[in-house]
Scaffold this active site. Structure first.
Site, PDB file in Angstrom:
ATOM      1  N   VAL A 170       0.840  -1.208   0.000  1.00  0.00           N
ATOM      2  CA  VAL A 170       0.000   0.000   0.000  1.00  0.00           C
ATOM      3  C   VAL A 170       0.872   1.254   0.000  1.00  0.00           C
ATOM      4  O   VAL A 170       0.660   2.182  -0.794  1.00  0.00           O
ATOM      5  CB  VAL A 170      -0.943   0.009   1.223  1.00  0.00           C
ATOM      6  CG1 VAL A 170      -1.667   1.360   1.333  1.00  0.00           C
ATOM      7  CG2 VAL A 170      -1.953  -1.126   1.144  1.00  0.00           C
ATOM      8  N   ASP A 217      -7.635 -17.773   8.729  1.00  0.00           N
ATOM      9  CA  ASP A 217      -8.797 -18.662   8.693  1.00  0.00           C
ATOM     10  C   ASP A 217      -9.318 -18.946   7.288  1.00  0.00           C
ATOM     11  O   ASP A 217     -10.062 -19.901   7.084  1.00  0.00           O
ATOM     12  CB  ASP A 217      -9.935 -18.079   9.536  1.00  0.00           C
ATOM     13  CG  ASP A 217      -9.570 -17.957  11.005  1.00  0.00           C
ATOM     14  OD1 ASP A 217      -8.774 -18.788  11.484  1.00  0.00           O
ATOM     15  OD2 ASP A 217     -10.075 -17.041  11.674  1.00  0.00           O
ATOM     16  N   MET A 240      -6.856 -23.835  13.983  1.00  0.00           N
ATOM     17  CA  MET A 240      -7.697 -22.642  13.911  1.00  0.00           C
ATOM     18  C   MET A 240      -8.540 -22.652  12.632  1.00  0.00           C
ATOM     19  O   MET A 240      -8.400 -23.524  11.785  1.00  0.00           O
ATOM     20  CB  MET A 240      -6.843 -21.380  13.977  1.00  0.00           C
ATOM     21  CG  MET A 240      -6.407 -20.995  15.380  1.00  0.00           C
ATOM     22  SD  MET A 240      -5.526 -19.410  15.400  1.00  0.00           S
ATOM     23  CE  MET A 240      -5.499 -19.087  17.156  1.00  0.00           C
ATOM     24  N   GLY A 277      -1.061 -36.005   6.022  1.00  0.00           N
ATOM     25  CA  GLY A 277      -1.340 -37.438   6.019  1.00  0.00           C
ATOM     26  C   GLY A 277      -2.168 -37.893   7.197  1.00  0.00           C
ATOM     27  O   GLY A 277      -2.000 -39.020   7.688  1.00  0.00           O
ATOM     28  N   LYS A 283      -7.356 -53.402  11.472  1.00  0.00           N
ATOM     29  CA  LYS A 283      -6.604 -53.618  10.233  1.00  0.00           C
ATOM     30  C   LYS A 283      -5.095 -53.542  10.449  1.00  0.00           C
ATOM     31  O   LYS A 283      -4.321 -53.651   9.499  1.00  0.00           O
ATOM     32  CB  LYS A 283      -7.015 -52.585   9.188  1.00  0.00           C
ATOM     33  CG  LYS A 283      -8.452 -52.737   8.700  1.00  0.00           C
ATOM     34  CD  LYS A 283      -8.798 -51.640   7.692  1.00  0.00           C
ATOM     35  CE  LYS A 283     -10.214 -51.804   7.168  1.00  0.00           C
ATOM     36  NZ  LYS A 283     -10.578 -50.733   6.199  1.00  0.00           N
ATOM     37  N   ARG A 308      -3.745 -38.358  22.997  1.00  0.00           N
ATOM     38  CA  ARG A 308      -3.339 -37.040  23.485  1.00  0.00           C
ATOM     39  C   ARG A 308      -3.859 -35.959  22.545  1.00  0.00           C
ATOM     40  O   ARG A 308      -3.882 -36.128  21.328  1.00  0.00           O
ATOM     41  CB  ARG A 308      -1.808 -36.948  23.579  1.00  0.00           C
ATOM     42  CG  ARG A 308      -1.197 -37.891  24.600  1.00  0.00           C
ATOM     43  CD  ARG A 308      -1.519 -37.453  26.025  1.00  0.00           C
ATOM     44  NE  ARG A 308      -0.939 -38.352  27.013  1.00  0.00           N
ATOM     45  CZ  ARG A 308      -1.565 -39.399  27.540  1.00  0.00           C
ATOM     46  NH1 ARG A 308      -2.802 -39.691  27.139  1.00  0.00           N
ATOM     47  NH2 ARG A 308      -0.974 -40.153  28.439  1.00  0.00           N
ATOM     48  N   ILE A 313       0.225 -19.967  17.900  1.00  0.00           N
ATOM     49  CA  ILE A 313       1.467 -20.188  17.159  1.00  0.00           C
ATOM     50  C   ILE A 313       1.184 -20.200  15.655  1.00  0.00           C
ATOM     51  O   ILE A 313       2.048 -19.881  14.836  1.00  0.00           O
ATOM     52  CB  ILE A 313       2.142 -21.512  17.596  1.00  0.00           C
ATOM     53  CG1 ILE A 313       3.567 -21.593  17.047  1.00  0.00           C
ATOM     54  CG2 ILE A 313       1.332 -22.721  17.153  1.00  0.00           C
ATOM     55  CD1 ILE A 313       4.353 -22.780  17.570  1.00  0.00           C
ATOM     56  N   GLN A 314      -0.051 -20.545  15.292  1.00  0.00           N
ATOM     57  CA  GLN A 314      -0.426 -20.598  13.872  1.00  0.00           C
ATOM     58  C   GLN A 314      -0.444 -19.217  13.219  1.00  0.00           C
ATOM     59  O   GLN A 314      -0.373 -19.096  12.003  1.00  0.00           O
ATOM     60  CB  GLN A 314      -1.806 -21.246  13.725  1.00  0.00           C
ATOM     61  CG  GLN A 314      -1.849 -22.686  14.178  1.00  0.00           C
ATOM     62  CD  GLN A 314      -3.266 -23.181  14.389  1.00  0.00           C
ATOM     63  OE1 GLN A 314      -3.895 -23.701  13.468  1.00  0.00           O
ATOM     64  NE2 GLN A 314      -3.785 -23.028  15.592  1.00  0.00           N
TER      65      GLN A 314
END
Length: 320
Positions: free
Chosen positions: A24, A128, A170, A186, A212, A244, A251-252
């Site tokens: 900008v 997001d 998030m 994965g 399995k 867990r 942190i994201q």
């Protein structure tokens, strides 16, 4: 005639906001426009805290996370009295327009100020990816890289201990980050707000995988769907598998923006100046099929809806 504008960052920060500010400022200066940085979002506009930015002011910030202008949530802007003060500050500062970098809440603020006569251009800045009118938001890809790194590390220890790991991601009410993380990381299971979720269904699928021969698993889940620690306990009780939960949290939002976010933010920042010079002043910017677009901000906040990535979900279900 646009001679003097303000730029602010609002709401939750996202990697790449600094690149947008830089875009900008430098695009504005190239057109002879003075650009003022407004501190701490709409709060700073209310308190009339701003500073003239120069070419050098935005040097060495393109690679930095967060926002050098600071950010805040300012729900008080919905009040008529507060908006009156804000508009008075805009008038006293002789600002001809505002460029607002943030999410959908920031867009609503921009719409309200536009309704009062201040031209505003919105730039989508949120990890997001939940803003209408754009395929991607600034910060999304950096956050995704952060999530993938965490999932990779969790997989190492989950495999070693043959346990189930739940990763809370998030996204608020948008599952884009979670779906993409599940594919790239994965993950064996993905839970998003767009689809109904039953804990027992998840447990049944985990039991099937165990039968399995699967010894560990990663479950990616979007925030706010349930208490992930309660979910972990429920899974452990039902399957006998140590489980867990990890909440990645804020942190994201941090870290150096990846190249795509830097480029996207720079393009959008420069495009905001182009739109203002063409007379647009009630619009928000997006990227669709790699082309910059703009939409009426009223439509974006009231009528347009973020399209659900069914294609990604289909892929995730095939691979999980």
């Amino acid at each position: 005639m646009i001679k003097k504008i303000g730029v602010l960052t609002s709401g939750g920060d996202s990697p790449g906001m600094n690149a947008a500010i830089r875009g900008v400022v430098r695009a504005g200066l190239s057109e002879g426009i003075e650009v003022y940085g407004i501190y701490d979002g709409y709060l700073g506009l209310f308190q009339n805290r701003m500073m003239l930015l120069s070419y050098c002011s935005v040097s060495d910030i393109i690679n930095k996370g967060g926002t050098v202008l600071g950010s805040s949530r300012f729900p008080e802007l919905k009040k008529d009295m507060i908006r009156s003060v804000v508009m008075n500050n805009i008038s006293k500062s002789h600002l001809d327009a505002l460029v607002i970098i943030g999410g959908d809440g920031s867009y609503i603020g921009a719409r309200r100020l536009s309704d009062l006569g201040c031209p505003c251009i919105g730039i989508p800045g949120t990890i997001d990816n939940d803003v209408a009118g754009t395929d991607y938001t600034i910060g999304y890809f950096t956050a995704l890289e952060t999530i993938i790194e965490a999932i990779d590390r969790l997989r190492d220890t989950s495999s070693s201990h043959q346990r189930i790991s739940i990763v809370e991601v998030m996204g608020r009410y948008c599952g884009d980050l979670t779906i993409s993380a599940a594919i790239a990381g994965g993950c064996e299971f993905v839970i998003i707000p767009e689809l109904k979720f039953q804990m027992q269904d998840l447990v049944d699928k985990i039991k099937l995988n165990i039968s399995k021969g699967k010894k560990h698993a990663i479950v990616a889940i979007t925030e706010r769907i349930c208490n992930v620690f309660d979910l972990a306990q429920y899974i452990e009780n039902e399957t006998g598998k140590e489980t867990r939960a990890t909440v990645l949290g804020h942190i994201q939002r941090g870290g150096k923006p990846v190249a795509y976010d830097r480029i996207l933010a720079s393009r959008m920042g420069a495009y905001s100046i182009e739109l203002l010079l063409k007379g647009y002043g009630r619009h928000c910017i997006g990227i669709e099929n790699e082309k910059l677009v703009h939409h009426d901000i009223n439509d974006a906040t009231k009528y347009m809806r973020r399209s659900f990535r069914q294609d990604l979900l289909t892929t995730a279900k095939k691979l999980c």
